[in-house]
Every structure is written in structure tokens, then in C-alpha cells.
Motif scaffolding. Structure first.
Motif, mmCIF file in Angstrom:
data_model
loop_
_atom_site.group_PDB
_atom_site.id
_atom_site.type_symbol
_atom_site.label_atom_id
_atom_site.label_comp_id
_atom_site.label_asym_id
_atom_site.label_seq_id
_atom_site.Cartn_x
_atom_site.Cartn_y
_atom_site.Cartn_z
ATOM 1 N N ASP A 146 0.781 -1.156 -0.146
ATOM 2 C CA ASP A 146 -0.080 0.092 -0.056
ATOM 3 C C ASP A 146 0.857 1.273 -0.058
ATOM 4 O O ASP A 146 0.603 2.331 -0.749
ATOM 5 C CB ASP A 146 -0.995 -0.086 1.213
ATOM 6 C CG ASP A 146 -1.985 1.154 1.162
ATOM 7 O OD1 ASP A 146 -2.652 1.290 0.048
ATOM 8 O OD2 ASP A 146 -2.191 2.123 2.233
ATOM 9 N N LEU A 147 1.846 1.301 0.806
ATOM 10 C CA LEU A 147 2.906 2.349 0.675
ATOM 11 C C LEU A 147 3.586 2.419 -0.394
ATOM 12 O O LEU A 147 3.905 3.626 -0.977
ATOM 13 C CB LEU A 147 3.820 2.261 2.172
ATOM 14 C CG LEU A 147 3.088 2.427 3.381
ATOM 15 C CD1 LEU A 147 4.417 2.138 4.391
ATOM 16 C CD2 LEU A 147 2.705 3.780 3.573
ATOM 17 N N ALA A 148 3.924 1.106 -1.096
ATOM 18 C CA ALA A 148 4.737 1.157 -2.228
ATOM 19 C C ALA A 148 3.909 1.888 -3.427
ATOM 20 O O ALA A 148 4.550 2.621 -4.171
ATOM 21 C CB ALA A 148 4.955 -0.117 -2.584
ATOM 22 N N LEU A 149 2.671 1.674 -3.433
ATOM 23 C CA LEU A 149 1.773 2.305 -4.566
ATOM 24 C C LEU A 149 1.690 3.643 -4.387
ATOM 25 O O LEU A 149 1.544 4.401 -5.167
ATOM 26 C CB LEU A 149 0.186 1.497 -4.357
ATOM 27 C CG LEU A 149 -0.586 1.681 -5.316
ATOM 28 C CD1 LEU A 149 -0.222 1.636 -6.663
ATOM 29 C CD2 LEU A 149 -2.165 1.329 -5.171
ATOM 30 N N GLY A 150 1.473 4.079 -3.115
ATOM 31 C CA GLY A 150 1.328 5.759 -2.506
ATOM 32 C C GLY A 150 0.222 6.425 -3.432
ATOM 33 O O GLY A 150 -0.582 5.852 -3.541
ATOM 34 N N GLY A 151 0.625 7.516 -3.683
ATOM 35 C CA GLY A 151 -0.350 8.418 -4.245
ATOM 36 C C GLY A 151 -1.373 9.098 -3.487
ATOM 37 O O GLY A 151 -2.052 10.005 -4.006
ATOM 38 N N LYS A 152 -1.101 8.800 -2.262
ATOM 39 C CA LYS A 152 -2.265 9.490 -1.284
ATOM 40 C C LYS A 152 -1.901 10.618 -0.558
ATOM 41 O O LYS A 152 -2.489 11.504 -0.245
ATOM 42 C CB LYS A 152 -2.585 8.232 -0.128
ATOM 43 C CG LYS A 152 -3.177 7.209 -0.792
ATOM 44 C CD LYS A 152 -3.458 6.053 0.047
ATOM 45 C CE LYS A 152 -3.980 4.935 -0.623
ATOM 46 N NZ LYS A 152 -4.402 3.795 0.592
ATOM 47 N N PRO A 173 4.776 9.720 -2.319
ATOM 48 C CA PRO A 173 4.439 9.604 -3.530
ATOM 49 C C PRO A 173 4.194 8.179 -4.002
ATOM 50 O O PRO A 173 3.183 8.059 -4.587
ATOM 51 C CB PRO A 173 5.200 10.265 -4.177
ATOM 52 C CG PRO A 173 6.524 10.382 -3.473
ATOM 53 C CD PRO A 173 6.138 10.617 -2.155
ATOM 54 N N GLY A 174 4.964 7.180 -3.593
ATOM 55 C CA GLY A 174 5.093 5.896 -4.000
ATOM 56 C C GLY A 174 5.112 5.834 -5.563
ATOM 57 O O GLY A 174 5.449 6.848 -6.124
ATOM 58 N N THR A 214 5.157 9.071 -8.069
ATOM 59 C CA THR A 214 6.174 9.255 -8.849
ATOM 60 C C THR A 214 5.826 9.506 -10.273
ATOM 61 O O THR A 214 6.405 10.368 -11.091
ATOM 62 C CB THR A 214 7.190 8.085 -8.552
ATOM 63 O OG1 THR A 214 7.476 7.923 -7.146
ATOM 64 C CG2 THR A 214 8.351 8.291 -9.355
ATOM 65 N N TYR A 215 4.992 8.377 -10.973
ATOM 66 C CA TYR A 215 4.639 8.697 -12.152
ATOM 67 C C TYR A 215 3.741 9.894 -12.459
ATOM 68 O O TYR A 215 4.216 10.511 -13.524
ATOM 69 C CB TYR A 215 3.488 7.480 -12.753
ATOM 70 C CG TYR A 215 3.043 7.686 -13.979
ATOM 71 C CD1 TYR A 215 3.883 7.550 -15.022
ATOM 72 C CD2 TYR A 215 1.891 8.017 -14.036
ATOM 73 C CE1 TYR A 215 3.106 7.815 -16.332
ATOM 74 C CE2 TYR A 215 1.308 8.455 -15.166
ATOM 75 C CZ TYR A 215 1.949 8.235 -16.639
ATOM 76 O OH TYR A 215 1.370 8.670 -17.634
ATOM 77 N N GLU A 216 3.118 10.155 -11.672
ATOM 78 C CA GLU A 216 2.193 11.482 -12.026
ATOM 79 C C GLU A 216 3.182 12.725 -12.034
ATOM 80 O O GLU A 216 2.596 13.665 -12.665
ATOM 81 C CB GLU A 216 1.096 11.612 -10.942
ATOM 82 C CG GLU A 216 0.051 10.389 -11.105
ATOM 83 C CD GLU A 216 -1.132 10.455 -9.600
ATOM 84 O OE1 GLU A 216 -0.699 10.928 -8.851
ATOM 85 O OE2 GLU A 216 -1.949 9.642 -9.971
ATOM 86 N N GLN A 217 4.265 12.605 -11.203
ATOM 87 C CA GLN A 217 4.907 13.979 -10.962
ATOM 88 C C GLN A 217 6.153 14.121 -11.879
ATOM 89 O O GLN A 217 6.406 14.836 -12.538
ATOM 90 C CB GLN A 217 5.615 14.030 -9.507
ATOM 91 C CG GLN A 217 4.767 14.396 -8.513
ATOM 92 C CD GLN A 217 5.376 14.412 -7.023
ATOM 93 O OE1 GLN A 217 6.296 15.140 -6.917
ATOM 94 N NE2 GLN A 217 4.795 13.462 -6.181
ATOM 95 N N TYR A 218 6.502 12.645 -12.355
ATOM 96 C CA TYR A 218 7.746 12.685 -13.215
ATOM 97 C C TYR A 218 7.402 11.665 -14.450
ATOM 98 O O TYR A 218 8.128 10.780 -14.682
ATOM 99 C CB TYR A 218 8.881 12.170 -12.376
ATOM 100 C CG TYR A 218 9.266 13.028 -11.132
ATOM 101 C CD1 TYR A 218 9.512 14.228 -11.070
ATOM 102 C CD2 TYR A 218 8.507 12.236 -9.858
ATOM 103 C CE1 TYR A 218 9.886 14.907 -10.025
ATOM 104 C CE2 TYR A 218 9.248 13.158 -8.821
ATOM 105 C CZ TYR A 218 9.554 14.442 -8.895
ATOM 106 O OH TYR A 218 9.764 15.037 -7.719
ATOM 107 N N SER A 219 6.263 11.811 -15.131
ATOM 108 C CA SER A 219 5.802 10.770 -16.213
ATOM 109 C C SER A 219 7.011 10.887 -17.226
ATOM 110 O O SER A 219 6.885 10.069 -18.052
ATOM 111 C CB SER A 219 4.525 11.270 -16.663
ATOM 112 O OG SER A 219 4.348 12.742 -17.078
ATOM 113 N N GLY A 220 7.472 11.947 -17.440
ATOM 114 C CA GLY A 220 8.633 11.920 -18.685
ATOM 115 C C GLY A 220 9.848 11.448 -18.299
ATOM 116 O O GLY A 220 10.685 11.356 -19.250
ATOM 117 N N THR A 221 10.323 11.266 -17.232
ATOM 118 C CA THR A 221 11.399 10.302 -16.716
ATOM 119 C C THR A 221 11.361 8.835 -16.902
ATOM 120 O O THR A 221 10.215 8.366 -16.650
ATOM 121 C CB THR A 221 11.918 10.915 -15.399
ATOM 122 O OG1 THR A 221 11.047 10.161 -14.382
ATOM 123 C CG2 THR A 221 12.031 12.652 -15.166
ATOM 124 N N ALA A 222 12.593 8.210 -16.926
ATOM 125 C CA ALA A 222 12.712 6.848 -16.972
ATOM 126 C C ALA A 222 12.161 6.040 -15.521
ATOM 127 O O ALA A 222 11.207 5.131 -15.714
ATOM 128 C CB ALA A 222 14.134 6.380 -17.148
#
Length: 236
Positions: free
Chosen positions: A89-95, A100-101, A105-113
């Protein structure tokens, strides 16, 4: 004919041609200088814009993209640590911004690897939770130059579609997974899954194609079980 054997007239003609060539070059140079002088302000502006564009690109890489990559990597590693400790749950994050989990991380840095890889990991966690559409959507956001990872992505998306009762689409995705990589085991694994899906859909010709491919190319991994599937197809 050597220079010693050339006539005086020939040498004079060659000299005249040379002078004319240099005169043409001088005229071209003069015209260029006049053009630059006339449009110096405009040329200066254009050149300045080009220089600013190049400097802007490198500044962006240095002060925006590179820090983003570092921040994304740190955020990804924190989520990965939680995952390795079984804290999904913590790994997924987003809450929360504090954690960020993978999702954040995807939502904030979608353009990075690291951001793209976070979408992949978040998709797998959502799949495990049984949220197959969310899993599919997140997995779809992942991209990589690594062909094996792309094969795994398509395979996981195929599994999500199968669980959404979209078996036809799942078969197409498994077929894509089977051909996405040059890695023999990865290709074998998804070819077999495609074959089993084809059997379930009673697409006997497709099933036979997949299992025959295994029989021809991947016997080292299959142990001959594809022969049994081929016989099964014949009896359906």
C-alpha cells in the motif's frame, strides 16, 4: 601537356580565367558583405535567438530535466524499498505528497525513466489487488527501449484484459508480447500463454500455430508438452 610545352596564348587564357574566377568570388563576397551590412540587425536577432535556443536547451537539461531525473529516481527507490518490505500500500502511494509511491512518482515525473517504470510497478500492484482496468491503464503508460520489459508489459496487459473478460483483446496482446523480444524464454512463455488463450476461445488454427511454433523453436523450454496441446487441438 606539361607547363613547359604550353603555348604563351594558352597560359594567358588560363591566367585570364583564373582572374575572372577570383573576380566572381570577390563580387559574391562583396554582395554578402552588403547583405549582412543591410540586414545586420535582423541577422543579429536571428543569430541571437539561435544561440539562446541552444543555451536554453542545455540549461533546461542541466537545471530542469537532470534534477527531475534525480528526484524521480529517489522517489522510485523509496517506493521500491516499501515494496521489498511487503508494504504494498505504501509502495503504491499516491495518497500524500510525503509518500508519493509508484503512483505519485509517475504522476509527478511521467517524462522520466523512473516515472515510467513507476507506472509499470503501480500497474502490477493494482493487478494484484484485482483492479484490472486501473492496472491496464497504468501499464499502458510504461515504455522502454528494453524489449524484454516491453514484452512483460504487453503480457501483463494481456492478463488484465483476460480478467476483464476481453479475451479477444487479451489474445492480441499476448501475441504482441510473444514477438516483442528476441529473448527465447520470454518469447516461449508468451507464445504458450497465447496458445492457451486461443484454446479457451476455441480458435484451433491459432492455437495450433502457437504450439507448433513452440515445437519448432522452443523445445528446450517446453519439454515436449506442446505436442500434447497440438493433439488436443486435433480432437476439438
Amino acid at each position: 601537356m606539361t607547363d613547359k610545352h604550353k603555348s604563351k596564348k594558352q597560359l594567358e587564357n588560363e591566367g585570364k580565367e583564373t582572374v575572372e574566377i577570383f573576380q566572381d568570388l570577390d563580387q559574391t563576397a562583396l554582395k554578402t558583405e552588403m547583405f549582412i551590412e543591410k540586414y545586420a540587425k535582423q541577422i543579429g536577432i536571428i543569430f541571437g535567438l539561435l544561440v539562446l535556443g541552444v543555451l536554453g536547451y542545455f540549461a533546461y537539461q542541466q537545471f530542469v530535466e537532470n534534477p527531475k531525473n534525480e528526484e524521480a529516481t529517489i522517489s522510485y527507490l523509496a517506493a521500491q524499498k516499501n515494496l521489498s518490505e511487503g508494504k504494498e500500500d505504501l509502495a503504491l502511494g499516491g495518497k500524500s505528497a510525503a509518500n508519493p509511491g509508484f503512483k505519485g512518482t509517475y504522476e509527478q515525473y511521467s517524462g522520466t525513466a523512473a516515472g515510467k517504470l513507476s507506472a509499470y510497478n503501480a500497474g502490477l500492484i493494482k493487478f494484484k489487488e484485482g483492479k484490472y482496468q486501473e492496472a491496464y491503464d497504468l501499464l499502458d503508460k510504461f515504455s522502454s527501449d528494453n524489449k524484454i520489459l516491453m514484452a512483460l508489459k504487453y503480457g501483463a496487459m494481456g492478463d488484465a484484459l483476460a480478467n476483464l473478460n476481453k479475451s479477444e483483446d487479451a489474445l492480441s496482446m499476448m501475441d504482441k508480447a510473444a514477438s516483442a523480444s528476441d529473448d527465447a524464454y520470454t518469447s516461449y512463455y508468451f507464445t504458450k500463454k497465447a496458445g492457451l488463450l486461443a484454446l479457451a476461445l476455441k480458435k484451433n488454427d491459432d492455437a495450433k500455430k502457437y504450439f507448433s511454433t513452440i515445437d519448432e523453436k522452443y523445445q528446450d523450454y517446453d519439454g515436449g508438452t506442446s505436442d500434447a496441446y497440438i493433439e488436443m487441438v486435433k480432437n476439438f
